[in-house]
Design a protein around this motif. Structure first.
Motif, PDB file in Angstrom:
ATOM      1  N   GLY A 152       0.670  -1.061  -0.060  1.00 49.26           N
ATOM      2  CA  GLY A 152       0.058  -0.265   0.103  1.00 49.26           C
ATOM      3  C   GLY A 152       1.082   1.263   0.046  1.00 49.26           C
ATOM      4  N   GLY A 153       0.135   2.621   0.390  1.00 51.03           N
ATOM      5  CA  GLY A 153       1.122   3.729   0.334  1.00 51.03           C
ATOM      6  C   GLY A 153       2.270   3.743   1.283  1.00 51.03           C
ATOM      7  N   MET A 154       1.997   3.182   2.619  1.00 48.89           N
ATOM      8  CA  MET A 154       3.168   3.125   3.360  1.00 48.89           C
ATOM      9  C   MET A 154       4.156   2.467   2.955  1.00 48.89           C
ATOM     10  SD  MET A 154       3.939   4.319   6.257  1.00 48.89           S
ATOM     11  CE  MET A 154       2.649   4.990   7.236  1.00 48.89           C
TER      12      MET A 154
ATOM     13  N   TYR B 207       3.027  -0.341  -7.218  1.00 45.00           N
ATOM     14  CA  TYR B 207       2.095  -0.059  -6.135  1.00 45.00           C
ATOM     15  C   TYR B 207       0.802   0.050  -7.161  1.00 45.00           C
ATOM     16  CZ  TYR B 207      -0.761   3.372  -3.874  1.00 45.00           C
ATOM     17  OH  TYR B 207      -2.045   3.751  -3.017  1.00 45.00           O
ATOM     18  N   ILE B 208       0.690   0.805  -8.430  1.00 50.28           N
ATOM     19  CA  ILE B 208      -0.413   0.678  -9.290  1.00 50.28           C
ATOM     20  C   ILE B 208      -0.821  -0.560  -9.690  1.00 50.28           C
ATOM     21  CG2 ILE B 208      -1.299   1.486 -11.346  1.00 50.28           C
ATOM     22  CD1 ILE B 208       0.984   3.783 -11.303  1.00 50.28           C
ATOM     23  N   ARG B 209      -0.061  -1.397  -9.732  1.00 48.56           N
ATOM     24  CA  ARG B 209      -0.555  -2.791 -10.147  1.00 48.56           C
ATOM     25  C   ARG B 209      -1.172  -3.485  -8.884  1.00 48.56           C
ATOM     26  NH1 ARG B 209       3.976  -6.435 -11.767  1.00 48.56           N
ATOM     27  NH2 ARG B 209       2.591  -7.921 -12.202  1.00 48.56           N
ATOM     28  N   TRP B 210      -0.783  -3.211  -7.671  1.00 48.14           N
ATOM     29  CA  TRP B 210      -1.516  -3.810  -6.603  1.00 48.14           C
ATOM     30  C   TRP B 210      -2.479  -3.357  -6.347  1.00 48.14           C
ATOM     31  CZ3 TRP B 210      -1.559  -6.914  -2.315  1.00 48.14           C
ATOM     32  CH2 TRP B 210      -0.655  -7.901  -2.190  1.00 48.14           C
ATOM     33  N   ASN B 211      -2.692  -1.979  -6.303  1.00 47.39           N
ATOM     34  CA  ASN B 211      -3.981  -1.158  -6.077  1.00 47.39           C
ATOM     35  C   ASN B 211      -4.947  -0.714  -7.078  1.00 47.39           C
ATOM     36  OD1 ASN B 211      -3.251  -0.925  -2.970  1.00 47.39           O
ATOM     37  ND2 ASN B 211      -1.282  -0.500  -3.996  1.00 47.39           N
ATOM     38  N   VAL B 212      -4.529  -0.760  -8.045  1.00 49.20           N
ATOM     39  CA  VAL B 212      -5.253  -0.128  -9.207  1.00 49.20           C
ATOM     40  C   VAL B 212      -5.862  -1.119 -10.339  1.00 49.20           C
ATOM     41  CG1 VAL B 212      -5.656   1.691 -11.091  1.00 49.20           C
ATOM     42  CG2 VAL B 212      -4.403   2.207  -8.975  1.00 49.20           C
ATOM     43  N   ILE B 213      -4.857  -1.923 -10.496  1.00 47.91           N
ATOM     44  CA  ILE B 213      -5.376  -2.686 -11.705  1.00 47.91           C
ATOM     45  C   ILE B 213      -5.925  -3.959 -11.420  1.00 47.91           C
ATOM     46  CG2 ILE B 213      -4.110  -4.138 -13.724  1.00 47.91           C
ATOM     47  CD1 ILE B 213      -2.207  -1.917 -14.105  1.00 47.91           C
TER      48      ILE B 213
END
Length: 183
Positions: A117-119, A177-183
């Motif tokens: 995540g962000g952290m 991060y994008i792959r984990w949280n958006v896609i």
């Protein structure tokens, strides 16, 4: 001891470059994960970093002791000395988070990673930043310790390559991060 530390530093640097490029390609989804050779190289690099840290602490203690004996103040006059030490300590802290995030558990041959995540992204960007500061402010003394003389062009080439790879790894963490949280 300084010569051994310089040789260790070169080994760490070479392994880091391989780890950063291959890990960045894995994070971006361009290279399959779970490569056992990469895992072994990462643990060898970790061992070299631990040894480098022990030698660095010993050399720092020796330097501070010599300053105390001579009456010299090493606190105000040599900010670069402290930048090198503090960035090295920051790297150690962020390596711990890197290990916690990317040391997955085996489940029938499939590596399962922890949440990214962000952290987690922030700690990995800070890892890249602290490596950048540490390596870039130590590359000239490393080249001198290894006997490279008058290599201003080589020094600049090394800085450009290192900066490019560090930028690539930072971007790869953002893609991950994008792959984990958006896609």
């Amino acid at each position: 001891m300084r010569k051994w530390n310089a040789i260790l530093s070169m080994g760490i640097l070479v392994l880091f470059l391989i780890h950063g490029i291959a890990g960045g390609l894995q994070a971006a989804g361009l290279l399959p994960g779970g490569n056992p050779v990469m895992k072994v190289m990462a643990w060898i690099m970790f061992g070299l970093i631990a040894l480098h840290t022990v030698i660095g602490v010993k050399l720092t203690a020796d330097t501070l002791h010599a300053c105390r004996i001579s009456g010299a103040s090493y606190y105000k006059e040599n900010r670069l000395f402290w930048l090198r030490r503090v960035s090295g300590l920051a790297i150690m802290a962020f390596i711990a988070t890197h290990l916690l995030i990317f040391t997955g558990t085996e489940d029938g041959g499939i590596v399962r990673l922890h949440l990214f995540g962000g952290m987690q992204l922030a700690t990995q960007i800070l890892l890249v930043a602290s490596i950048a500061v540490h390596v870039l402010c130590n590359i000239r003394p490393l080249m001198i310790a290894l006997g490279v003389r008058g290599g201003k062009e080589l020094f600049l080439d090394v800085l450009v390559v290192l900066s490019g790879i560090l930028l690539f790894t930072g971007i790869a963490f953002v893609i991950y991060y994008i792959r984990w949280n958006v896609i």
